[in-house]
Design a protein around this motif. Sequence first.
Motif, PDB file in Angstrom:
ATOM      1  N   ASN A  73      17.480  -2.146 -15.586  1.00 55.01           N
ATOM      2  CA  ASN A  73      16.619  -2.339 -16.751  1.00 55.01           C
ATOM      3  C   ASN A  73      15.387  -1.441 -16.657  1.00 55.01           C
ATOM      4  OD1 ASN A  73      18.363  -4.306 -17.706  1.00 55.01           O
ATOM      5  ND2 ASN A  73      17.258  -5.976 -16.668  1.00 55.01           N
ATOM      6  N   PRO A  74      14.981  -0.834 -17.767  1.00 52.16           N
ATOM      7  CA  PRO A  74      13.791   0.034 -17.727  1.00 52.16           C
ATOM      8  C   PRO A  74      12.503  -0.791 -17.698  1.00 52.16           C
ATOM      9  CG  PRO A  74      14.695  -0.043 -19.939  1.00 52.16           C
ATOM     10  CD  PRO A  74      15.642  -0.832 -19.091  1.00 52.16           C
ATOM     11  N   ARG A  75      11.485  -0.230 -17.023  1.00 49.10           N
ATOM     12  CA  ARG A  75      10.168  -0.873 -16.960  1.00 49.10           C
ATOM     13  C   ARG A  75       9.099   0.196 -17.189  1.00 49.10           C
ATOM     14  NH1 ARG A  75       8.853  -1.898 -12.197  1.00 49.10           N
ATOM     15  NH2 ARG A  75      10.625  -0.991 -11.062  1.00 49.10           N
ATOM     16  N   TRP A  76       8.087  -0.188 -17.947  1.00 51.88           N
ATOM     17  CA  TRP A  76       6.943   0.716 -18.180  1.00 51.88           C
ATOM     18  C   TRP A  76       5.876   0.420 -17.132  1.00 51.88           C
ATOM     19  CZ3 TRP A  76       5.796   4.909 -20.934  1.00 51.88           C
ATOM     20  CH2 TRP A  76       4.454   5.272 -21.082  1.00 51.88           C
ATOM     21  N   VAL A  77       5.497   1.457 -16.369  1.00 48.74           N
ATOM     22  CA  VAL A  77       4.500   1.270 -15.316  1.00 48.74           C
ATOM     23  C   VAL A  77       3.407   2.315 -15.493  1.00 48.74           C
ATOM     24  CG1 VAL A  77       6.163   0.317 -13.666  1.00 48.74           C
ATOM     25  CG2 VAL A  77       5.780   2.785 -13.732  1.00 48.74           C
ATOM     26  N   PRO A  78       2.159   1.979 -15.142  1.00 48.14           N
ATOM     27  CA  PRO A  78       1.079   2.980 -15.183  1.00 48.14           C
ATOM     28  C   PRO A  78       1.336   4.091 -14.170  1.00 48.14           C
ATOM     29  CG  PRO A  78       0.218   0.748 -15.056  1.00 48.14           C
ATOM     30  CD  PRO A  78       1.676   0.646 -14.782  1.00 48.14           C
ATOM     31  N   LEU A  79       0.798   5.265 -14.488  1.00 49.67           N
ATOM     32  CA  LEU A  79       1.016   6.400 -13.597  1.00 49.67           C
ATOM     33  C   LEU A  79       0.331   6.215 -12.249  1.00 49.67           C
ATOM     34  CD1 LEU A  79       0.722   9.445 -16.014  1.00 49.67           C
ATOM     35  CD2 LEU A  79       2.770   8.537 -14.939  1.00 49.67           C
ATOM     36  N   TRP A  80      -0.767   5.467 -12.227  1.00 44.23           N
ATOM     37  CA  TRP A  80      -1.472   5.310 -10.957  1.00 44.23           C
ATOM     38  C   TRP A  80      -0.638   4.533  -9.949  1.00 44.23           C
ATOM     39  CZ3 TRP A  80      -2.372   0.480  -9.128  1.00 44.23           C
ATOM     40  CH2 TRP A  80      -2.353  -0.576 -10.057  1.00 44.23           C
ATOM     41  N   THR A  81       0.315   3.701 -10.439  1.00 44.14           N
ATOM     42  CA  THR A  81       1.177   2.972  -9.499  1.00 44.14           C
ATOM     43  C   THR A  81       2.165   3.889  -8.809  1.00 44.14           C
ATOM     44  OG1 THR A  81       2.786   2.448 -11.227  1.00 44.14           O
ATOM     45  CG2 THR A  81       0.984   0.875 -10.878  1.00 44.14           C
ATOM     46  N   GLY A 109       1.282   6.119 -18.580  1.00 38.89           N
ATOM     47  CA  GLY A 109       2.366   5.499 -17.817  1.00 38.89           C
ATOM     48  C   GLY A 109       3.695   6.207 -18.040  1.00 38.89           C
ATOM     49  N   THR A 110       4.768   5.616 -17.487  1.00 36.99           N
ATOM     50  CA  THR A 110       6.112   6.186 -17.602  1.00 36.99           C
ATOM     51  C   THR A 110       7.130   5.065 -17.447  1.00 36.99           C
ATOM     52  OG1 THR A 110       7.613   7.897 -16.795  1.00 36.99           O
ATOM     53  CG2 THR A 110       6.372   6.668 -15.150  1.00 36.99           C
ATOM     54  N   TRP A 111       8.390   5.377 -17.821  1.00 38.37           N
ATOM     55  CA  TRP A 111       9.476   4.406 -17.702  1.00 38.37           C
ATOM     56  C   TRP A 111      10.215   4.639 -16.388  1.00 38.37           C
ATOM     57  CZ3 TRP A 111      10.110   0.408 -20.890  1.00 38.37           C
ATOM     58  CH2 TRP A 111       9.556   0.478 -22.185  1.00 38.37           C
ATOM     59  N   ILE A 112      10.494   3.578 -15.663  1.00 40.83           N
ATOM     60  CA  ILE A 112      11.360   3.645 -14.484  1.00 40.83           C
ATOM     61  C   ILE A 112      12.403   2.532 -14.607  1.00 40.83           C
ATOM     62  CG2 ILE A 112       9.557   4.600 -13.013  1.00 40.83           C
ATOM     63  CD1 ILE A 112       9.299   1.819 -11.760  1.00 40.83           C
ATOM     64  N   ARG A 113      13.495   2.664 -13.838  1.00 44.75           N
ATOM     65  CA  ARG A 113      14.578   1.673 -13.876  1.00 44.75           C
ATOM     66  C   ARG A 113      14.733   1.015 -12.515  1.00 44.75           C
ATOM     67  NH1 ARG A 113      17.945   1.686 -18.248  1.00 44.75           N
ATOM     68  NH2 ARG A 113      17.648   3.382 -19.760  1.00 44.75           N
ATOM     69  N   ASP A 114      15.243  -0.211 -12.558  1.00 47.07           N
ATOM     70  CA  ASP A 114      15.499  -0.938 -11.315  1.00 47.07           C
ATOM     71  C   ASP A 114      16.616  -0.247 -10.529  1.00 47.07           C
ATOM     72  OD1 ASP A 114      13.609  -2.811 -12.061  1.00 47.07           O
ATOM     73  OD2 ASP A 114      15.092  -4.096 -13.058  1.00 47.07           O
ATOM     74  N   GLN A 115      16.543  -0.369  -9.241  1.00 49.40           N
ATOM     75  CA  GLN A 115      17.554   0.227  -8.375  1.00 49.40           C
ATOM     76  C   GLN A 115      18.823  -0.626  -8.400  1.00 49.40           C
ATOM     77  OE1 GLN A 115      16.363   0.625  -4.321  1.00 49.40           O
ATOM     78  NE2 GLN A 115      18.126   1.885  -3.732  1.00 49.40           N
ATOM     79  N   CYS A 116      20.027   0.038  -8.462  1.00 49.36           N
ATOM     80  CA  CYS A 116      21.315  -0.656  -8.545  1.00 49.36           C
ATOM     81  C   CYS A 116      22.259  -0.108  -7.487  1.00 49.36           C
ATOM     82  CB  CYS A 116      21.943  -0.498  -9.925  1.00 49.36           C
ATOM     83  SG  CYS A 116      20.911  -1.135 -11.273  1.00 49.36           S
ATOM     84  N   ALA A 117      23.169  -0.954  -7.019  1.00 50.88           N
ATOM     85  CA  ALA A 117      24.187  -0.571  -6.038  1.00 50.88           C
ATOM     86  C   ALA A 117      25.539  -1.124  -6.499  1.00 50.88           C
ATOM     87  CB  ALA A 117      23.842  -1.106  -4.645  1.00 50.88           C
ATOM     88  N   MET A 118      26.595  -0.340  -6.316  1.00 47.78           N
ATOM     89  CA  MET A 118      27.923  -0.759  -6.765  1.00 47.78           C
ATOM     90  C   MET A 118      28.480  -1.837  -5.845  1.00 47.78           C
ATOM     91  SD  MET A 118      31.289   1.569  -7.637  1.00 47.78           S
ATOM     92  CE  MET A 118      31.586   1.979  -5.919  1.00 47.78           C
ATOM     93  N   LEU A 119      29.083  -2.878  -6.453  1.00 43.63           N
ATOM     94  CA  LEU A 119      29.662  -3.967  -5.691  1.00 43.63           C
ATOM     95  C   LEU A 119      31.093  -3.616  -5.267  1.00 43.63           C
ATOM     96  CD1 LEU A 119      28.534  -6.971  -7.927  1.00 43.63           C
ATOM     97  CD2 LEU A 119      27.602  -6.357  -5.685  1.00 43.63           C
ATOM     98  N   PRO A 120      31.579  -4.162  -4.131  1.00 47.61           N
ATOM     99  CA  PRO A 120      32.983  -3.982  -3.759  1.00 47.61           C
ATOM    100  C   PRO A 120      33.899  -4.630  -4.806  1.00 47.61           C
ATOM    101  CG  PRO A 120      31.691  -4.786  -1.898  1.00 47.61           C
ATOM    102  CD  PRO A 120      30.817  -4.896  -3.110  1.00 47.61           C
ATOM    103  N   PRO A 121      35.146  -4.152  -4.963  1.00 46.47           N
ATOM    104  CA  PRO A 121      36.052  -4.713  -5.982  1.00 46.47           C
ATOM    105  C   PRO A 121      36.247  -6.218  -5.849  1.00 46.47           C
ATOM    106  CG  PRO A 121      36.936  -2.649  -5.137  1.00 46.47           C
ATOM    107  CD  PRO A 121      35.747  -2.983  -4.286  1.00 46.47           C
ATOM    108  N   ARG A 122      36.389  -6.727  -4.621  1.00 48.68           N
ATOM    109  CA  ARG A 122      36.601  -8.165  -4.454  1.00 48.68           C
ATOM    110  C   ARG A 122      35.378  -8.956  -4.920  1.00 48.68           C
ATOM    111  NH1 ARG A 122      38.869 -10.281   1.189  1.00 48.68           N
ATOM    112  NH2 ARG A 122      40.597  -9.007   0.379  1.00 48.68           N
ATOM    113  N   GLU A 123      34.198  -8.465  -4.583  1.00 46.83           N
ATOM    114  CA  GLU A 123      32.983  -9.163  -5.007  1.00 46.83           C
ATOM    115  C   GLU A 123      32.838  -9.091  -6.528  1.00 46.83           C
ATOM    116  OE1 GLU A 123      29.553 -11.390  -4.852  1.00 46.83           O
ATOM    117  OE2 GLU A 123      31.122 -11.059  -3.358  1.00 46.83           O
ATOM    118  N   THR A 124      33.263  -7.979  -7.134  1.00 43.33           N
ATOM    119  CA  THR A 124      33.226  -7.879  -8.597  1.00 43.33           C
ATOM    120  C   THR A 124      34.082  -8.956  -9.233  1.00 43.33           C
ATOM    121  OG1 THR A 124      32.823  -5.492  -8.516  1.00 43.33           O
ATOM    122  CG2 THR A 124      33.752  -6.378 -10.554  1.00 43.33           C
ATOM    123  N   CYS A 125      35.290  -9.182  -8.698  1.00 41.98           N
ATOM    124  CA  CYS A 125      36.163 -10.222  -9.243  1.00 41.98           C
ATOM    125  C   CYS A 125      35.548 -11.603  -9.070  1.00 41.98           C
ATOM    126  CB  CYS A 125      37.537 -10.152  -8.564  1.00 41.98           C
ATOM    127  SG  CYS A 125      38.450  -8.626  -8.897  1.00 41.98           S
TER     128      CYS A 125
END
Length: 229
Positions: free
Chosen positions: A118-126, A170-186
């Motif tokens: 998900n995108p988030r708007w954060v100040p540039l100083w952060t 400020g600027t837009w940044i997105r949360d960090q994501c990682a791909m789940l294993p196939p079994r965990e996806t099911c």
Amino acid sequence: MRSATVLLSSLLLPFTGAVVAQAKPTGSTVTVYRCTDAGGKQSLRDTPCPKGQQQQAREMLRPQDAPKPKPVPVPTPAPGPVVATPEVRTVYLAPPRPMYECTTPDGDRYTSENGEGNPRWVPLWTLGYHAVGRPTRSTGSGLAQAPLQPAGPMRPPHGGLHRPMVGGGGTWIRDQCAMLPPRETCNRLRDRRDAIRTRFFNAQEKERDALRLEERGINTRLADDCGGR
């Protein structure tokens, strides 16, 4: 002539002393002649003996060819049961669709279908940006403007992507994501389906329509990627 000679060669029984008068052959008999020459040599024939030879005759049944056997009709086999040819189907299996787990700065976790948090708007100083006190010419307001300069490498927190936008604070940044294993996806899909079914009984009719649509999509994905369960 040849067939009679073969038959006569097997008839070696002595004739009676009396000479049997020649009889005309009929359709079913034949006359066999036994001839004895001056030297005592005997012979069998189907014609009268030459002059000067002693002749004895006997009437016998004419040999007949055996009747030709009638052709035996070949029985027609009864038609067997019709065996249906199995239908050959070609199934193309698509690779399982991935699912991603994303993390917010507060540590909350959620799933994503495309790997973009998900995108988030954060100040540039952060992000480590601050104004550098480099003098510039005065503006009409009498204030000197100092441009914003990064204090170091531009690295957004939590490894998220940054996308500079219009609006200098400020600027837009997105949360960090990682791909789940196939079994965990099911497993996540099944958990979500159970939650939908639990929520369905207390939901309003409008919400139920959305829940039915979501569950139908989950069932399709489970059938394609997780063996249908």
